[in-house]
Design an enzyme around this catalytic site. Structure first.
Site, PDB file in Angstrom:
ATOM      1  N   SER A  25       0.847  -1.186   0.000  1.00 14.83           N
ATOM      2  CA  SER A  25       0.000   0.000   0.000  1.00 14.83           C
ATOM      3  C   SER A  25       0.885   1.241   0.000  1.00 14.83           C
ATOM      4  CB  SER A  25      -0.886   0.020   1.246  1.00 14.83           C
ATOM      5  OG  SER A  25      -1.542   1.263   1.378  1.00 14.83           O
ATOM      6  N   TYR A  38      -0.358  -0.646  10.537  1.00 13.96           N
ATOM      7  CA  TYR A  38      -0.707  -0.968   9.151  1.00 13.96           C
ATOM      8  C   TYR A  38       0.373  -0.438   8.206  1.00 13.96           C
ATOM      9  CZ  TYR A  38      -3.319  -1.176   4.783  1.00 13.96           C
ATOM     10  OH  TYR A  38      -3.714  -1.431   3.495  1.00 13.96           O
TER      11      TYR A  38
END
Length: 124
Positions: A25, A38
């Site tokens: 990501s 994350y």
């Protein structure tokens, strides 16, 4: 991801062909988004992919990291988040098309949101 790469890499190196594609990501670049854990896991995906590319490319194995921004899978709805409140959300099909284009071009790091060049060329 690490275990899968370790499991398949010897076979790919032995045949001098194949590819490993890891999905991370763009959040891995941006600790300021406030998603520390994350983001750190996504930074790991990038680091692992770049390291594997260094190690495996001389043996004929292509390694790519795909770093999308927000996409429109069903997980947002399950999490109770209104996807329409997020800016610049890609449809999953757009993500796949952009990632495959990066694969065909042999990009080591593909960032699918960058496929619309006009967005970046018009920036001051």
């Amino acid at each position: 991801m690490t275990r899968l790469a370790a499991a398949i890499a010897p076979r790919l190196c032995q045949s001098s062909t194949g590819a490993i594609v890891n999905i991370g990501s763009v959040v891995g670049f941006a600790p300021e988004f406030g998603m520390s854990i994350y983001g750190a896991t996504k930074a790991f995906v990038l680091f692992l992919s770049q390291g594997l590319a260094q190690e495996l490319s001389p043996k004929g194995v292509y390694v790519q990291a795909v770093l999308p921004a927000s996409t429109r899978p069903e997980i947002w709805q399950r999490a109770g988040i209104d996807i329409n409140s997020l800016p610049e959300v890609m449809d999953v099909g757009e993500l796949v098309d952009a990632a495959l284009l990066g694969f065909d071009r042999r990009e080591l790091v593909a960032i699918p949101p960058l496929h619309v060049a006009a967005r970046y060329q018009s920036q001051p």
